[in-house]
Write a protein that holds these residues in place. Structure first.
Motif, PDB file in Angstrom:
ATOM      1  N   ASN A 142      26.164  41.193  48.567  1.00  0.00           N
ATOM      2  CA  ASN A 142      27.262  41.600  49.067  1.00  0.00           C
ATOM      3  C   ASN A 142      28.472  41.632  48.138  1.00  0.00           C
ATOM      4  O   ASN A 142      29.660  41.067  48.301  1.00  0.00           O
ATOM      5  CB  ASN A 142      28.168  41.019  50.301  1.00  0.00           C
ATOM      6  N   THR A 143      28.187  42.168  46.709  1.00  0.00           N
ATOM      7  CA  THR A 143      28.813  42.047  45.544  1.00  0.00           C
ATOM      8  C   THR A 143      29.219  43.295  45.088  1.00  0.00           C
ATOM      9  O   THR A 143      28.433  44.301  45.563  1.00  0.00           O
ATOM     10  CB  THR A 143      28.382  41.150  44.426  1.00  0.00           C
ATOM     11  N   LYS A 144      30.112  43.419  43.845  1.00  0.00           N
ATOM     12  CA  LYS A 144      30.283  45.027  43.679  1.00  0.00           C
ATOM     13  C   LYS A 144      30.036  45.074  42.055  1.00  0.00           C
ATOM     14  O   LYS A 144      29.843  45.933  41.480  1.00  0.00           O
ATOM     15  CB  LYS A 144      31.941  45.097  43.689  1.00  0.00           C
ATOM     16  N   PHE A 145      30.248  44.127  41.390  1.00  0.00           N
ATOM     17  CA  PHE A 145      30.044  44.141  39.832  1.00  0.00           C
ATOM     18  C   PHE A 145      29.088  42.966  39.453  1.00  0.00           C
ATOM     19  O   PHE A 145      29.634  41.857  39.008  1.00  0.00           O
ATOM     20  CB  PHE A 145      31.200  44.192  39.096  1.00  0.00           C
ATOM     21  N   LEU A 146      28.012  42.927  39.376  1.00  0.00           N
ATOM     22  CA  LEU A 146      27.180  41.887  38.610  1.00  0.00           C
ATOM     23  C   LEU A 146      26.639  42.374  37.447  1.00  0.00           C
ATOM     24  O   LEU A 146      26.487  43.350  37.053  1.00  0.00           O
ATOM     25  CB  LEU A 146      25.868  41.934  39.616  1.00  0.00           C
ATOM     26  N   ILE A 147      26.796  41.117  36.344  1.00  0.00           N
ATOM     27  CA  ILE A 147      26.290  41.216  35.085  1.00  0.00           C
ATOM     28  C   ILE A 147      25.087  40.246  35.007  1.00  0.00           C
ATOM     29  O   ILE A 147      25.166  39.129  35.472  1.00  0.00           O
ATOM     30  CB  ILE A 147      27.322  41.357  34.077  1.00  0.00           C
ATOM     31  N   SER A 148      24.441  40.461  33.878  1.00  0.00           N
ATOM     32  CA  SER A 148      23.259  39.446  33.391  1.00  0.00           C
ATOM     33  C   SER A 148      23.903  38.313  32.808  1.00  0.00           C
ATOM     34  O   SER A 148      25.347  38.439  32.190  1.00  0.00           O
ATOM     35  CB  SER A 148      22.471  39.922  32.486  1.00  0.00           C
ATOM     36  N   LYS A 190      35.066  33.651  28.646  1.00  0.00           N
ATOM     37  CA  LYS A 190      36.405  33.019  28.717  1.00  0.00           C
ATOM     38  C   LYS A 190      37.652  34.188  28.802  1.00  0.00           C
ATOM     39  O   LYS A 190      38.399  34.067  28.566  1.00  0.00           O
ATOM     40  CB  LYS A 190      36.658  32.726  27.105  1.00  0.00           C
ATOM     41  N   TRP A 191      36.953  35.495  28.999  1.00  0.00           N
ATOM     42  CA  TRP A 191      37.955  36.527  29.291  1.00  0.00           C
ATOM     43  C   TRP A 191      37.703  37.295  30.680  1.00  0.00           C
ATOM     44  O   TRP A 191      38.545  38.210  30.894  1.00  0.00           O
ATOM     45  CB  TRP A 191      37.834  37.621  28.284  1.00  0.00           C
ATOM     46  N   CYS A 192      36.924  37.133  31.451  1.00  0.00           N
ATOM     47  CA  CYS A 192      36.637  37.493  32.729  1.00  0.00           C
ATOM     48  C   CYS A 192      36.604  36.216  33.684  1.00  0.00           C
ATOM     49  O   CYS A 192      35.693  35.192  33.478  1.00  0.00           O
ATOM     50  CB  CYS A 192      35.362  38.232  32.755  1.00  0.00           C
ATOM     51  N   THR A 193      36.932  36.578  34.971  1.00  0.00           N
ATOM     52  CA  THR A 193      36.952  35.476  36.159  1.00  0.00           C
ATOM     53  C   THR A 193      35.789  36.020  36.913  1.00  0.00           C
ATOM     54  O   THR A 193      35.421  37.297  37.030  1.00  0.00           O
ATOM     55  CB  THR A 193      38.165  35.295  36.987  1.00  0.00           C
ATOM     56  N   ILE A 194      35.174  35.145  37.621  1.00  0.00           N
ATOM     57  CA  ILE A 194      33.854  35.438  38.539  1.00  0.00           C
ATOM     58  C   ILE A 194      34.316  35.000  39.855  1.00  0.00           C
ATOM     59  O   ILE A 194      35.081  34.126  40.513  1.00  0.00           O
ATOM     60  CB  ILE A 194      32.595  35.035  38.046  1.00  0.00           C
ATOM     61  N   SER A 195      33.558  35.940  40.800  1.00  0.00           N
ATOM     62  CA  SER A 195      33.737  35.513  42.162  1.00  0.00           C
ATOM     63  C   SER A 195      32.507  34.589  42.733  1.00  0.00           C
ATOM     64  O   SER A 195      32.463  34.195  43.808  1.00  0.00           O
ATOM     65  CB  SER A 195      33.986  36.637  43.020  1.00  0.00           C
ATOM     66  N   GLY A 196      31.293  34.496  41.872  1.00  0.00           N
ATOM     67  CA  GLY A 196      30.061  33.996  42.166  1.00  0.00           C
ATOM     68  C   GLY A 196      29.150  33.973  41.097  1.00  0.00           C
ATOM     69  O   GLY A 196      29.351  34.842  40.509  1.00  0.00           O
ATOM     70  N   THR A 197      28.377  33.109  41.257  1.00  0.00           N
ATOM     71  CA  THR A 197      27.318  32.988  40.376  1.00  0.00           C
ATOM     72  C   THR A 197      25.925  33.056  41.380  1.00  0.00           C
ATOM     73  O   THR A 197      25.870  32.095  42.297  1.00  0.00           O
ATOM     74  CB  THR A 197      26.930  31.756  39.345  1.00  0.00           C
ATOM     75  N   TYR A 198      24.789  33.724  40.998  1.00  0.00           N
ATOM     76  CA  TYR A 198      23.810  33.829  41.872  1.00  0.00           C
ATOM     77  C   TYR A 198      22.576  33.795  41.209  1.00  0.00           C
ATOM     78  O   TYR A 198      22.157  34.130  39.908  1.00  0.00           O
ATOM     79  CB  TYR A 198      23.573  35.210  42.579  1.00  0.00           C
ATOM     80  N   GLU A 199      21.259  33.606  41.737  1.00  0.00           N
ATOM     81  CA  GLU A 199      19.966  33.687  41.003  1.00  0.00           C
ATOM     82  C   GLU A 199      19.160  34.499  41.738  1.00  0.00           C
ATOM     83  O   GLU A 199      19.174  34.619  42.964  1.00  0.00           O
ATOM     84  CB  GLU A 199      19.248  32.211  41.279  1.00  0.00           C
ATOM     85  N   TYR A 238      26.146  36.957  37.459  1.00  0.00           N
ATOM     86  CA  TYR A 238      27.440  36.588  37.712  1.00  0.00           C
ATOM     87  C   TYR A 238      28.040  37.685  38.269  1.00  0.00           C
ATOM     88  O   TYR A 238      28.301  39.250  37.776  1.00  0.00           O
ATOM     89  CB  TYR A 238      28.071  36.341  36.605  1.00  0.00           C
ATOM     90  N   ALA A 239      29.090  37.631  39.331  1.00  0.00           N
ATOM     91  CA  ALA A 239      29.899  38.494  40.187  1.00  0.00           C
ATOM     92  C   ALA A 239      31.173  38.581  39.390  1.00  0.00           C
ATOM     93  O   ALA A 239      32.059  37.665  39.775  1.00  0.00           O
ATOM     94  CB  ALA A 239      29.850  38.200  41.334  1.00  0.00           C
ATOM     95  N   LEU A 240      31.713  39.726  38.590  1.00  0.00           N
ATOM     96  CA  LEU A 240      32.737  39.862  37.996  1.00  0.00           C
ATOM     97  C   LEU A 240      33.894  40.253  38.899  1.00  0.00           C
ATOM     98  O   LEU A 240      33.847  40.719  40.121  1.00  0.00           O
ATOM     99  CB  LEU A 240      32.796  40.856  36.828  1.00  0.00           C
ATOM    100  N   ASP A 241      35.086  39.291  38.748  1.00  0.00           N
ATOM    101  CA  ASP A 241      36.086  39.400  39.698  1.00  0.00           C
ATOM    102  C   ASP A 241      37.369  40.159  38.955  1.00  0.00           C
ATOM    103  O   ASP A 241      37.562  41.161  39.387  1.00  0.00           O
ATOM    104  CB  ASP A 241      36.710  38.152  39.944  1.00  0.00           C
TER     105      ASP A 241
END
Length: 309
Positions: free
Chosen positions: A260-266, A275-284, A297-300
């Protein structure tokens, strides 16, 4: 005399300093393809140099011109122009008539097909959330209109950040950043991803008023080496990016639905911009074709000071 080994033919021969690889091969009954007669007008005589590259003479003018046209890497040499002075191990890359026909295929503009190259790039997959429900509950005309409008907006943003959409697949697309060897490809992807989200938020508002349906997207991204080249038969060929980096980016995008995320990156991508992006969650996550679990990582949001390199 130099020893010339053809690993593809399991044959080792002797050649003198004035002989080209092609001449030596033909003299020893090795069926080395040379469609243009050995004049560097085609590249069907190409070989992969496996050992001894550092001792080969530089490309002559004819070979250099074709190498630049096709983007040949240093380890690919034209057998018709290369005269080994020291021991060399090569592998023929065009083995039969089928290979020859593939190499000689031309694109719509009459240019030789591009060869496979390894590029450092960043890969972005984007799809539309709940696409099936959207198409089932929306008139056909509106579906096509909405998609064309969306792809126009998305394409403009990708282009603005020096990316390139190379494939569409129904409800989504694949974009690559770095095919032009821009070292800022990772930052460009992140910036494009946030810009695309902002644009789709506005787009969703406009579309909702038109068809009374939500329009949301999901993004997945990774960075690394990709194999870039032309694939397909004449009239249906296309440039494509393949490899583990592309596959993993696709798996990351697909994980959005379950998480249920929108923008996931490796993790590889996130570590460059943590240091330049905030995240809403970390997942495995688990990824098909890859062992173990992988952190994503789900970018916020992006901070105003984020660099582009």
């Amino acid at each position: 005399m130099a020893k010339l080994e053809f690993s593809s033919d399991k044959k080792c021969i002797q050649t003198d300093p004035e002989e080209t690889i092609l001449d030596a091969a033909l003299k020893h009954d090795i069926p080395h393809v040379h469609a243009c007669g050995g004049n560097a007008f085609c590249s069907t005589c190409r070989v992969l140099v496996q050992e001894g590259l550092d001792k080969l003479p530089e490309r002559n003018d004819k070979e250099l011109a074709l190498a630049k046209q096709l983007g040949l890497p240093e380890e690919i040499r034209l057998a018709c122009q290369t005269k080994p002075q020291h021991d060399l191990k090569v592998r023929r890359l065009v083995m039969d008539k089928v290979d020859e026909d593939v190499i000689l295929q031309h694109g719509e503009e009459g240019k030789p097909r591009s060869l496979g190259q390894v590029k450092k790039a960043s890969v972005l997959f984007v799809d539309i959330a709940d696409y099936t429900a959207f198409t089932e509950k929306t008139p056909a005309y509106d579906v096509v209109h909405v998609l064309n409008r969306y792809f126009y907006i998305a394409g403009s943003i990708i282009k603005k950040y020096n990316g390139r959409i190379i494939d569409y697949y129904g409800d989504g697309f694949l974009a690559i950043f770095g095919l032009d060897d821009d070292p800022k490809h990772a930052g460009n992807l992140i910036s494009a991803g946030f810009a695309l989200q902002d644009a789709v938020d506005k787009f969703d508002h406009d579309i909702h008023a038109l068809v009374n349906r939500d329009f949301k997207i999901r993004l997945g991204a990774h960075t690394g080496n990709v194999i870039w080249g032309t694939i397909g038969i004449t009239g249906m060929e296309k440039e494509a990016a393949i490899g583990d980096t592309v596959n993993f980016a696709s798996r990351i995008e697909q994980a959005n639905k379950a998480l249920n995320t929108k923008f996931l990156i490796s993790e590889a991508l996130y570590r460059q911009f943590d240091k330049w992006c905030t995240i809403s969650g970390t997942y495995e996550i688990e990824a098909k074709g890859k062992e173990g679990t992988h952190r994503v990582y789900a970018l916020d949001r992006m901070l105003a000071s984020m660099p582009t390199a």
